[in-house]
Motif scaffolding. Sequence first.
Motif, mmCIF file in Angstrom:
data_model
loop_
_atom_site.group_PDB
_atom_site.id
_atom_site.type_symbol
_atom_site.label_atom_id
_atom_site.label_comp_id
_atom_site.label_asym_id
_atom_site.label_seq_id
_atom_site.Cartn_x
_atom_site.Cartn_y
_atom_site.Cartn_z
ATOM 1 N N MET A 1 58.716 101.375 4.918
ATOM 2 C CA MET A 1 59.568 101.762 5.887
ATOM 3 C C MET A 1 60.945 101.875 5.805
ATOM 4 S SD MET A 1 57.642 102.515 8.630
ATOM 5 C CE MET A 1 58.335 102.380 10.136
ATOM 6 N N ASP A 2 61.465 100.877 4.808
ATOM 7 C CA ASP A 2 62.958 101.053 4.427
ATOM 8 C C ASP A 2 63.430 102.087 3.840
ATOM 9 O OD1 ASP A 2 65.522 99.917 4.395
ATOM 10 O OD2 ASP A 2 65.109 99.315 2.237
ATOM 11 N N ALA A 3 62.295 102.808 2.993
ATOM 12 C CA ALA A 3 62.954 104.173 2.346
ATOM 13 C C ALA A 3 62.960 105.253 3.488
ATOM 14 C CB ALA A 3 61.676 104.148 1.456
ATOM 15 N N ILE A 4 62.124 105.308 4.422
ATOM 16 C CA ILE A 4 61.895 106.184 5.367
ATOM 17 C C ILE A 4 63.180 106.099 6.493
ATOM 18 C CG2 ILE A 4 60.729 107.008 7.495
ATOM 19 C CD1 ILE A 4 57.901 106.098 6.304
ATOM 20 N N PHE A 5 63.712 105.053 6.661
ATOM 21 C CA PHE A 5 64.744 104.963 7.487
ATOM 22 C C PHE A 5 66.040 105.111 6.684
ATOM 23 C CE2 PHE A 5 61.925 102.107 10.378
ATOM 24 C CZ PHE A 5 62.236 102.911 11.419
ATOM 25 N N SER A 6 66.045 104.759 5.362
ATOM 26 C CA SER A 6 67.163 105.286 4.701
ATOM 27 C C SER A 6 67.349 106.792 4.520
ATOM 28 C CB SER A 6 67.360 104.324 3.424
ATOM 29 O OG SER A 6 66.234 104.875 2.402
ATOM 30 N N PHE A 7 66.263 107.187 4.367
ATOM 31 C CA PHE A 7 66.284 108.719 4.164
ATOM 32 C C PHE A 7 66.696 109.458 5.391
ATOM 33 C CE2 PHE A 7 63.865 112.681 5.116
ATOM 34 C CZ PHE A 7 64.398 113.698 3.983
ATOM 35 N N LEU A 8 65.898 109.065 6.640
ATOM 36 C CA LEU A 8 66.373 109.649 7.758
ATOM 37 C C LEU A 8 67.888 109.427 8.289
ATOM 38 C CD1 LEU A 8 63.183 108.959 10.063
ATOM 39 C CD2 LEU A 8 63.996 111.168 8.993
ATOM 40 N N PHE A 9 68.359 108.327 8.289
ATOM 41 C CA PHE A 9 69.589 107.875 8.538
ATOM 42 C C PHE A 9 70.707 107.907 7.661
ATOM 43 C CE2 PHE A 9 66.680 106.281 11.685
ATOM 44 C CZ PHE A 9 66.908 106.756 12.755
ATOM 45 N N GLY A 10 70.398 107.853 6.383
ATOM 46 C CA GLY A 10 71.204 107.816 5.442
ATOM 47 C C GLY A 10 71.665 109.200 4.505
ATOM 48 N N THR A 11 70.800 110.239 4.882
ATOM 49 C CA THR A 11 71.091 111.329 3.958
ATOM 50 C C THR A 11 71.400 112.545 5.158
ATOM 51 O OG1 THR A 11 68.774 112.099 3.855
ATOM 52 C CG2 THR A 11 69.785 110.503 2.054
ATOM 53 N N ARG A 12 72.102 113.534 4.492
ATOM 54 C CA ARG A 12 72.079 114.870 5.290
ATOM 55 C C ARG A 12 70.682 115.587 5.512
ATOM 56 N NH1 ARG A 12 77.200 118.548 4.554
ATOM 57 N NH2 ARG A 12 78.497 117.238 5.274
ATOM 58 N N ALA A 13 69.956 115.520 4.676
ATOM 59 C CA ALA A 13 68.759 116.128 4.936
ATOM 60 C C ALA A 13 67.876 115.436 5.862
ATOM 61 C CB ALA A 13 67.841 116.258 3.711
ATOM 62 N N GLY A 14 67.921 114.057 5.862
ATOM 63 C CA GLY A 14 67.159 113.195 6.957
ATOM 64 C C GLY A 14 67.896 113.482 8.399
ATOM 65 N N LEU A 15 69.317 113.429 8.347
ATOM 66 C CA LEU A 15 69.681 113.886 9.823
ATOM 67 C C LEU A 15 69.257 115.065 10.245
ATOM 68 C CD1 LEU A 15 73.221 112.418 9.415
ATOM 69 C CD2 LEU A 15 71.327 111.498 10.703
#
Length: 56
Positions: A1-15
């Motif tokens: 879950m931590d990897a998913i949240f860090s991708f979604l909220f921590g990278t431009r692609a995730g945003l």
Amino acid sequence: MDAIFSFLFGTRAGLAVLFVGGVALFGLIAFVMEKRTHKLYVDRGPKNEDEDGFWD
């Protein structure tokens, strides 16, 4: 879950994924609500010539 949240909220692609997903979700909700409203309020057809005035 931590990897998913860090991708979604921590990278431009995730945003970008969050933004496009949000637009798609709101579009789907608007489409469904429009269909329900169209069923509820049926079109009455064209107006008569007598009913085209503002005060009629």
